[in-house]
Design an enzyme around this catalytic site. Structure first.
Site, PDB file in Angstrom:
ATOM      1  N   GLU A   1       0.837  -1.198   0.000  1.00 28.60           N
ATOM      2  CA  GLU A   1       0.000   0.000   0.000  1.00 28.60           C
ATOM      3  C   GLU A   1       0.873   1.249   0.000  1.00 28.60           C
ATOM      4  O   GLU A   1       0.591   2.222  -0.715  1.00 28.60           O
ATOM      5  CB  GLU A   1      -0.925   0.010   1.214  1.00 28.60           C
ATOM      6  CG  GLU A   1      -1.859   1.231   1.220  1.00 28.60           C
ATOM      7  CD  GLU A   1      -2.540   1.461   2.554  1.00 28.60           C
ATOM      8  OE1 GLU A   1      -3.758   1.710   2.564  1.00 28.60           O
ATOM      9  OE2 GLU A   1      -1.836   1.420   3.600  1.00 28.60           O
TER      10      GLU A   1
ATOM     11  N   TRP B   1      -8.620  -2.054   0.237  1.00 31.33           N
ATOM     12  CA  TRP B   1      -9.383  -0.975  -0.381  1.00 31.33           C
ATOM     13  C   TRP B   1     -10.564  -1.487  -1.209  1.00 31.33           C
ATOM     14  O   TRP B   1     -11.276  -0.682  -1.821  1.00 31.33           O
ATOM     15  CB  TRP B   1      -8.471  -0.126  -1.282  1.00 31.33           C
ATOM     16  CG  TRP B   1      -7.608   0.830  -0.517  1.00 31.33           C
ATOM     17  CD1 TRP B   1      -6.321   0.636  -0.101  1.00 31.33           C
ATOM     18  CD2 TRP B   1      -7.971   2.143  -0.073  1.00 31.33           C
ATOM     19  NE1 TRP B   1      -5.861   1.740   0.569  1.00 31.33           N
ATOM     20  CE2 TRP B   1      -6.852   2.688   0.597  1.00 31.33           C
ATOM     21  CE3 TRP B   1      -9.127   2.912  -0.189  1.00 31.33           C
ATOM     22  CZ2 TRP B   1      -6.860   3.960   1.164  1.00 31.33           C
ATOM     23  CZ3 TRP B   1      -9.138   4.184   0.367  1.00 31.33           C
ATOM     24  CH2 TRP B   1      -8.019   4.690   1.032  1.00 31.33           C
TER      25      TRP B   1
ATOM     26  N   TYR C   1      -4.845   9.538  -1.274  1.00 30.33           N
ATOM     27  CA  TYR C   1      -3.505   9.783  -0.744  1.00 30.33           C
ATOM     28  C   TYR C   1      -2.399   9.994  -1.780  1.00 30.33           C
ATOM     29  O   TYR C   1      -1.756  11.050  -1.815  1.00 30.33           O
ATOM     30  CB  TYR C   1      -3.092   8.626   0.172  1.00 30.33           C
ATOM     31  CG  TYR C   1      -3.968   8.454   1.374  1.00 30.33           C
ATOM     32  CD1 TYR C   1      -3.796   9.251   2.510  1.00 30.33           C
ATOM     33  CD2 TYR C   1      -4.978   7.494   1.400  1.00 30.33           C
ATOM     34  CE1 TYR C   1      -4.606   9.092   3.628  1.00 30.33           C
ATOM     35  CE2 TYR C   1      -5.791   7.328   2.510  1.00 30.33           C
ATOM     36  CZ  TYR C   1      -5.600   8.126   3.628  1.00 30.33           C
ATOM     37  OH  TYR C   1      -6.407   7.977   4.726  1.00 30.33           O
TER      38      TYR C   1
ATOM     39  N   CYS D   1      -7.719   9.765   6.250  1.00 34.38           N
ATOM     40  CA  CYS D   1      -7.719   9.686   7.718  1.00 34.38           C
ATOM     41  C   CYS D   1      -6.385  10.195   8.256  1.00 34.38           C
ATOM     42  O   CYS D   1      -6.345  11.061   9.109  1.00 34.38           O
ATOM     43  CB  CYS D   1      -7.965   8.254   8.168  1.00 34.38           C
ATOM     44  SG  CYS D   1      -9.601   7.623   7.746  1.00 34.38           S
TER      45      CYS D   1
ATOM     46  N   ARG E   1      -6.866  12.339  11.664  1.00 36.71           N
ATOM     47  CA  ARG E   1      -8.139  12.887  12.146  1.00 36.71           C
ATOM     48  C   ARG E   1      -9.049  11.796  12.686  1.00 36.71           C
ATOM     49  O   ARG E   1      -9.847  12.020  13.608  1.00 36.71           O
ATOM     50  CB  ARG E   1      -8.858  13.630  11.015  1.00 36.71           C
ATOM     51  CG  ARG E   1      -9.288  12.715   9.873  1.00 36.71           C
ATOM     52  CD  ARG E   1     -10.233  13.362   8.888  1.00 36.71           C
ATOM     53  NE  ARG E   1     -10.575  12.405   7.841  1.00 36.71           N
ATOM     54  CZ  ARG E   1     -11.576  11.535   7.910  1.00 36.71           C
ATOM     55  NH1 ARG E   1     -12.357  11.500   8.975  1.00 36.71           N
ATOM     56  NH2 ARG E   1     -11.811  10.688   6.921  1.00 36.71           N
TER      57      ARG E   1
ATOM     58  N   ASP F   1      -8.998   4.290  13.646  1.00 36.11           N
ATOM     59  CA  ASP F   1      -9.561   2.988  13.980  1.00 36.11           C
ATOM     60  C   ASP F   1      -8.467   2.214  14.719  1.00 36.11           C
ATOM     61  O   ASP F   1      -7.527   1.697  14.114  1.00 36.11           O
ATOM     62  CB  ASP F   1      -9.981   2.286  12.675  1.00 36.11           C
ATOM     63  CG  ASP F   1     -10.308   0.816  12.840  1.00 36.11           C
ATOM     64  OD1 ASP F   1     -10.344   0.317  13.980  1.00 36.11           O
ATOM     65  OD2 ASP F   1     -10.519   0.148  11.805  1.00 36.11           O
TER      66      ASP F   1
END
Length: 309
Positions: A73, A95, A121, A181, A210, A213
């Site tokens: 990733e 994803w 991203y 995120c 922000r 998880d």
């Protein structure tokens, strides 16, 4: 001194993560969320700090973490890709949910083909400000290449206070399958003392997230930004020093509670070391999966957790 189940938490960086989970479970607010699963949440907990010195890689050990998925990733981000199918074909399915036709239609992006996540991203890292068309377009030389700009500043102007990599672009958020995120990081170069000019500069990274998880995402994010810092250190002639992570909404999904309670019973083991298979990597885009050699990773078994989309 903080503790989990009576254990001294000062002995291992991983206890910061475990202690945060315990705090969220014990004191967090119950909240509804975008996915409908429900969370237990706190806001702006103390920063997590992980040493990267001596080639340390903070890959969590209280459960096995999917290292290949993290590396692939990250390489996908670095190359500016926004096509989740490229990861899926390698067996990296993280994803797939956000790139499904059903999910895209729910976001008002049904005109896109499956897997086209929009300007997420990697696009922002490498082409900030460019006009997004689709995931198949070649964006070479379009927009601001923030990643290369950070690398240039670390080499040419190491005391710059603007060595920043941002994925948060308000104009593009409506076009994204999922807004970022982990949205911003800043790099800091620790220069050698005047009486030891032979020492290499050290590189630290501060990342702001922000939405965190704690069960599934944060173990990935810790390792990913640690790897990114090690990679940038490699191509800038610095030594990776420290990763600091500041969280906004730190939450546990309700269907992860039992799994995390099990994880909290486990004792962390020594973090592994990161080595490089090649000595001649000079450009951030030259890295491939086989370059990453992780030694001494002996984690506890994996704990299944469902990803909420």
């Amino acid at each position: 001194m903080s503790s989990i189940n009576g254990r001294d938490t000062a002995k291992h960086d991983e206890y910061q993560y475990l202690n945060l989970i315990r705090r969220v479970l014990d004191t967090g607010d119950s909240r509804i969320d975008r996915t409908g699963t429900g969370t237990i949440s706190i806001f702006a907990p103390p920063s997590l700090r992980f040493s990267l010195a001596d080639s340390t890689l903070p890959l969590l050990t209280t459960k096995r973490t999917f290292l290949r998925g993290i590396v692939e990733e990250l390489l996908w981000f670095i190359h500016g890709s926004t096509d989740s199918m490229l990861l899926s074909k390698k067996g990296i399915k993280i994803w797939d949910g956000n790139g499904s036709k059903t999910f895209l239609e729910g976001r008002g992006l049904g005109h896109r083909r499956e897997g086209d996540l929009g300007p997420v991203y990697g696009f922002q890292w490498r082409h900030f400000g460019a006009e997004y068309v689709d995931c198949d377009k070649d964006y070479a030389s379009e927009g601001v290449d923030q990643l290369k700009d950070c690398i240039r500043k670390i080499i040419e102007n190491p005391t710059d206070r603007r060595i920043i990599l941002s994925a948060w672009n308000p104009k593009d958020i409506p076009l994204m399958a999922l807004p970022p995120c982990h949205l911003l990081c800043q790099f800091y170069v620790h220069l050698p003392p005047a009486d030891a000019p032979h020492q290499k500069p050290r590189l630290s990274c501060l990342m702001y997230q922000r939405s965190a998880d704690l069960g599934l995402g944060i173990p990935f994010n810790i390792a990913s930004y640690a790897l990114l810092t090690h990679m940038i250190a490699r191509v800038t002639g610095t030594d990776a020093h420290e990763l600091i992570i500041q969280l906004g909404d730190a939450h546990v999904y309700r269907d992860h509670v039992d799994a995390l309670e099990e994880q909290l019973k486990r004792e962390p083991k020594a973090f592994p070391k990161l080595k490089w298979a090649r000595d001649d990597i000079a450009d951030i885009e030259e890295f491939v999966y086989s370059d990453f050699v992780v030694e001494g990773y002996n984690p506890h078994p994996a704990i299944p957790m469902k990803m909420s989309v």
